[in-house]
Design a protein around this motif. Structure first.
Motif, PDB file in Angstrom:
ATOM      1  N   ALA A 218       0.860  -1.187   0.000  1.00 51.19           N
ATOM      2  CA  ALA A 218       0.000   0.000   0.000  1.00 51.19           C
ATOM      3  C   ALA A 218       0.891   1.229   0.000  1.00 51.19           C
ATOM      4  CB  ALA A 218      -0.914   0.004   1.222  1.00 51.19           C
ATOM      5  N   GLY A 219       0.617   2.156  -0.923  1.00 53.60           N
ATOM      6  CA  GLY A 219       1.437   3.354  -1.021  1.00 53.60           C
ATOM      7  C   GLY A 219       0.614   4.603  -1.234  1.00 53.60           C
ATOM      8  N   LEU A 220       1.251   5.748  -1.021  1.00 49.21           N
ATOM      9  CA  LEU A 220       0.610   7.042  -1.256  1.00 49.21           C
ATOM     10  C   LEU A 220       1.607   7.938  -1.966  1.00 49.21           C
ATOM     11  CD1 LEU A 220      -1.683   9.099  -0.847  1.00 49.21           C
ATOM     12  CD2 LEU A 220      -0.715   9.615   1.410  1.00 49.21           C
ATOM     13  N   GLY A 221       1.273   8.321  -3.203  1.00 50.80           N
ATOM     14  CA  GLY A 221       2.125   9.210  -3.983  1.00 50.80           C
ATOM     15  C   GLY A 221       1.692  10.657  -3.838  1.00 50.80           C
ATOM     16  N   ASP A 222       2.677  11.570  -3.797  1.00 47.35           N
ATOM     17  CA  ASP A 222       2.347  12.988  -3.593  1.00 47.35           C
ATOM     18  C   ASP A 222       2.132  13.749  -4.895  1.00 47.35           C
ATOM     19  OD1 ASP A 222       4.915  13.235  -4.588  1.00 47.35           O
ATOM     20  OD2 ASP A 222       5.720  14.331  -2.870  1.00 47.35           O
ATOM     21  N   GLY A 223       2.204  13.065  -6.044  1.00 51.23           N
ATOM     22  CA  GLY A 223       2.016  13.725  -7.331  1.00 51.23           C
ATOM     23  C   GLY A 223       3.234  14.466  -7.820  1.00 51.23           C
ATOM     24  N   LYS A 224       4.343  14.336  -7.082  1.00 52.73           N
ATOM     25  CA  LYS A 224       5.589  14.995  -7.467  1.00 52.73           C
ATOM     26  C   LYS A 224       6.722  13.986  -7.654  1.00 52.73           C
ATOM     27  CE  LYS A 224       4.266  19.122  -4.831  1.00 52.73           C
ATOM     28  NZ  LYS A 224       4.621  20.016  -3.691  1.00 52.73           N
ATOM     29  N   GLY A 225       6.361  12.706  -7.668  1.00 52.19           N
ATOM     30  CA  GLY A 225       7.361  11.663  -7.857  1.00 52.19           C
ATOM     31  C   GLY A 225       7.808  10.983  -6.580  1.00 52.19           C
ATOM     32  N   ASN A 226       7.174  11.328  -5.463  1.00 50.97           N
ATOM     33  CA  ASN A 226       7.568  10.740  -4.176  1.00 50.97           C
ATOM     34  C   ASN A 226       6.466   9.854  -3.620  1.00 50.97           C
ATOM     35  OD1 ASN A 226      10.015  12.427  -4.012  1.00 50.97           O
ATOM     36  ND2 ASN A 226       8.557  14.091  -3.686  1.00 50.97           N
TER      37      ASN A 226
END
Length: 355
Positions: A218-226
């Motif tokens: 399970a992951g959460l991306g910040d929309g900036k590549g992280n």
């Protein structure tokens, strides 16, 4: 309603959530709601958005404050926008979190309109959604250097045997949106194709079988590549539908790196789940990429990283730090129980579209 620019102030938030089914193939909605209540405490009101009148979480009144029916994704983005506008006039929703693959296209399309209504979201783009789609996964893996099993996309049953002769058996047969079957021979593969075609439409995906240990991330991306949060989980008990009914968080830097590499390659925005097969030699294969939180996302709270709460903070523009530590050895064990409700509640939702 969230209106204060003072980020140190605790506001009362109204958050709408879909995916309220909680059967043997559960949606993520209830787990997301539990995570939000754990993160925000009493300063939250949960609005359920349901497609069916028998989605169990509708009737868990300690979790869902009010539920509204919304049109099926096949009705189109226009119908969804009109219904959300009606609901917004009553509820003043701050953040909306969709949790089904099939509904994401419409929600992404109307995201600018939702923002004009005062509803924040944190969703991937249509391009991001498409590139990790099952029908494009092999090309995606080749482009970015990820191990992905060989696959064939079929539109007719006549194509199955040709692809099966290349991949051999066992052979994975997967639906366009959901569901996968491990088939042992041609007859099994044909049956699975027709079942998935009838249920989810075309195309159907045939994927080479990879033997190993099933792991989900399970992951959460910040929309900036992280990837600001990554929690790996090994399945301990799997249902006939291939869903994890029990799992345990594990410590493995290779899994963390893989999830971060995925977020970097896609510039992913929002929650995601990587379905991984780890071979005995340690090789990691990406079997699927789900473009939303998994149904077991409440385990991230227990492990020390509340991903749904962090998504809300990101949606509202609040500063959110990377979460780099978590507790390995945290387990979840799913269970079923009977929730007793009055038929009048069911009838009210059926007749008026809200409860």
């Amino acid at each position: 309603m969230y209106v204060s620019p003072d980020l140190n102030k605790t506001e009362s938030l109204t958050i709408a959530v879909t995916g309220l089914n909680a059967n043997d193939n559960p949606g993520p909605g209830l787990a997301v709601i539990r995570a939000l209540r754990a993160g925000f405490g009493e300063n939250i009101r949960i609005i359920g958005l349901a497609y069916e009148t028998l989605e169990p979480a509708i009737y868990l009144r300690d979790q869902v404050d009010k539920t509204y029916r919304i049109p099926y994704p096949t009705a189109g983005a226009g119908a969804l926008k009109a219904r959300i506008k009606e609901i917004q006039e009553i509820e003043k929703i701050d953040v909306l979190i969709p949790n089904f693959d099939a509904e994401l296209y419409n929600f992404i399309k109307i995201a600018p309109d939702l923002l004009q209504m005062g509803i924040h979201s944190f969703l991937p783009s249509h391009q991001q959604l498409e590139q990790r789609d099952k029908v494009n996964l092999a090309k995606f893996g080749e482009k970015h250097g990820f191990n992905v099993p060989d696959e064939g996309v079929v539109f007719t049953a006549s194509e199955i045997d040709n692809i099966a002769s290349k991949f051999g058996f066992p052979l994975m047969v997967k639906g366009k949106f959901y569901e996968a079957h491990t088939t042992l021979n041609s007859a099994d593969a044909h049956r699975a194709f027709h079942k998935l075609h009838a249920k989810w439409g075309l195309p159907v995906i045939l994927q080479k079988f990879i033997k190993g240990t099933e792991i989900n991330i399970a992951g959460l991306g910040d929309g900036k590549g992280n990837a600001i949060s990554v929690i790996p989980m090994r399945k301990l008990y799997i249902t006939e539908k291939g869903k994890a009914w029990a799992g345990i968080t594990i410590e493995d830097e290779k899994l963390i790196t893989l999830a971060k590499d995925f977020a970097k390659a896609t510039i992913w925005k929002g929650g995601f789940e990587l379905e991984i097969m780890r071979e005995d030699n340690g090789s990691l294969y990406i079997m699927e990429v789900n473009p939303r939180f998994p149904a077991w996302v409440y385990l991230t709270v227990a492990a020390g990283q509340n991903q749904p709460k962090a998504l809300v903070d990101l949606a509202l523009g609040r500063p959110t730090d990377d979460m780099n530590t978590y507790k390995a050895g945290k387990m979840f064990i799913r269970y079923a129980w009977d929730n007793i409700v009055d038929v009048e509640e069911f009838q009210k939702l059926s007749a008026f579209g809200e409860l």
